[in-house]
Design a protein around this motif. Structure first.
Motif, PDB file in Angstrom:
ATOM      1  N   MET A 121       7.228  -0.625   3.734  1.00 19.95           N
ATOM      2  CA  MET A 121       7.117  -2.080   3.905  1.00 19.95           C
ATOM      3  C   MET A 121       6.342  -2.414   5.178  1.00 19.95           C
ATOM      4  SD  MET A 121      10.841  -3.634   2.837  1.00 19.95           S
ATOM      5  CE  MET A 121      10.355  -5.298   3.352  1.00 19.95           C
TER       6      MET A 121
ATOM      7  N   PHE B 227       3.037  -4.432   5.284  1.00 18.84           N
ATOM      8  CA  PHE B 227       3.046  -5.641   6.111  1.00 18.84           C
ATOM      9  C   PHE B 227       1.736  -5.741   6.899  1.00 18.84           C
ATOM     10  CE2 PHE B 227       3.650  -7.629  10.205  1.00 18.84           C
ATOM     11  CZ  PHE B 227       4.447  -8.730   9.964  1.00 18.84           C
TER      12      PHE B 227
ATOM     13  N   ALA C 134       7.165  -7.225   1.754  1.00 19.35           N
ATOM     14  CA  ALA C 134       6.276  -7.169   2.917  1.00 19.35           C
ATOM     15  C   ALA C 134       5.194  -8.238   2.848  1.00 19.35           C
ATOM     16  CB  ALA C 134       5.628  -5.784   3.014  1.00 19.35           C
TER      17      ALA C 134
ATOM     18  N   SER D 131       5.042 -10.803   5.737  1.00 17.44           N
ATOM     19  CA  SER D 131       3.860 -10.750   6.600  1.00 17.44           C
ATOM     20  C   SER D 131       3.307 -12.137   6.855  1.00 17.44           C
ATOM     21  CB  SER D 131       2.772  -9.857   5.980  1.00 17.44           C
ATOM     22  OG  SER D 131       2.162 -10.471   4.863  1.00 17.44           O
TER      23      SER D 131
END
Length: 429
Positions: free
Chosen positions: A18, A22, A144, A148
């Motif tokens: 992740m 991200f 993610a 993000s």
């Protein structure tokens, strides 16, 4: 042992993957925030920006399948590390573009550098988790993306505001340089942290490694009729191509909103910093919704309708956002649209991983992601072109709505074709 080993694998791999995704997604879409001032500084029109933002996916498309086939041969650990280090260097170089053509060139090279990363990880996860757990695992991994943006949106806005003019560089230039650094460092961390297969996992004991390897092998054998064909035949199989088109439609929505949302929000009359915080709202909604939706899919062991419903609802929400009478209603509609996109995507990836095994999985998943990823070219370009022609986003969002709804309907059609058949690569053929 099932729950114990699964928990160990989940906590060992998924948070780290992740984190990698991200920073990957941040490097891919931070151009949306950079554009708030970069377009003015470089004299880029909306259509030029849309083309440049989307041209990333042309490089991605051309090199996706070769990249994933190499990954399957040399191992995910080394190849994912190579991808991350390369893309971080290219992403940082975006800080030094000087106009339309250098912008196009760097975005294309970024797509080439990153090709194979996402489908490589999807393929990698099939080596560690059986099919009944995949929607939840892929959904958790794909959190993610909205995370993000929840973190990256205000962070990107703050970086641009805080660094503008420092050492003679604009805020958007510092944005590219600063946000490329984590990808570079994580590329080296991948080499030390990941194991390619359960057999190589030193953090499991011998009994756990053996059990997990056998569990994954049994999962690939059971409940399906295996159709052995050549890799080339797998790549042109009607269901593989159909799934590529479904992903194309969903990706059009994902990158249409991902690369243009900051500018849509900025048009509400907000400052750059305010835009960063408001842009995070749809992604906050999506991060929660996609986890609940994928867990429900695993609980019911149902995939088709868990793709169809969010795709169609998300499409209708895109259409509503374009004609909302107020910014508040537009943000509500955009939040529902984002929720539809992010709920459909992880469950969608259970369909090709259930269909494909072996080298056919590596090549087929990459093909689906590369063709589908062309939606990331079409979505941003359509929005930019329509915005230049009409001066507003309404018709562009309506076009994105059409792609999303078509993706949902095509999923229904594909669900009735060849159900229960799995495709694998047979080198002898």
């Amino acid at each position: 042992m099932d729950a114990t080993v699964t928990r160990k694998v989940l906590w060992r791999l998924v948070p780290f993957l992740m984190l990698c995704y991200f920073v990957a997604f941040l490097d891919r879409v931070n151009v949306g925030f950079a554009a708030l001032t970069m377009n003015r500084d470089l004299g880029l029109s909306a259509a030029v920006y849309g083309l440049g933002a989307g041209i990333f996916f042309l490089g991605y498309f051309l090199f996706e399948v070769p990249s994933n086939i190499i990954l399957e041969k040399v191992g995910a650990r080394r190849w994912i590390a190579r991808i991350m280090i390369t893309w971080s260097l290219v992403s940082a170089s975006t800080a030094f573009v000087v106009g339309e053509w250098s912008f196009y060139a760097v975005r294309f090279l970024l797509g080439v550098a990153e090709a194979g990363f996402f489908p490589g990880i999807i393929f990698y996860l099939t080596n560690w988790f059986p099919s009944e757990q995949r929607a939840k695992v892929v959904g958790t991994f794909m959190m993610a993306i909205p995370i993000s943006s929840v973190i990256g949106s205000p962070l990107s806005a703050w970086i641009m505001a805080a660094t503008d003019g420092s050492h003679g560089l604009a805020g958007w230039q510092w944005l590219y340089l600063i946000e490329a650094a984590p990808s570079f460092l994580l590329g080296f961390a991948v080499l030390a942290y990941l194991a390619d297969r359960p057999e190589d996992a030193h953090w499991l004991d011998a009994e756990e490694r053996g059990w997990l390897a056998e569990r994954i092998a049994r999962d690939r054998r059971e409940r399906v009729q295996v159709q052995k064909i050549s890799l080339g035949q797998a790549l042109i199989h009607p269901r593989v191509l159909g799934l590529s088109l479904v992903y194309f439609g969903v990706s059009t929505g994902l990158y249409g909103i991902g690369l243009w949302l900051p500018q849509i929000v900025k048009d509400f009359g907000l400052s750059t910093l305010q835009t960063g915080f408001v842009t995070a709202i749809p992604y906050m909604v999506s991060a929660v919704g996609m986890v609940l939706w994928t867990r429900h899919s695993d609980l019911k062991m149902e995939r088709t309708w868990h793709v169809v419903i969010p795709a169609v609802v998300g499409g209708l929400a895109f259409a509503a956002a374009g004609y909302a009478p107020s910014p508040t209603l537009a943000m509500i509609a955009l939040s529902v649209a984002a929720l539809g996109v992010f709920s459909a995507m992880p469950t969608f990836w259970t369909l090709p991983t259930a269909l494909l095994t072996g080298s056919a999985a590596a090549g087929g998943i990459a093909l689906i992601n590369s063709i589908g990823g062309l939606g990331g070219f079409v979505g941003p370009y359509v929005i930019g072109w329509v915005k230049d022609v009409t001066g507003q986003f309404s018709l562009a969002l309506l076009a994105i709505a059409g792609f999303m709804i078509a993706a949902g309907l095509l999923t229904l059609v594909l669900s009735s074709i060849g159900a229960g058949t799995r495709i694998t690569h047979s080198p002898a053929e």
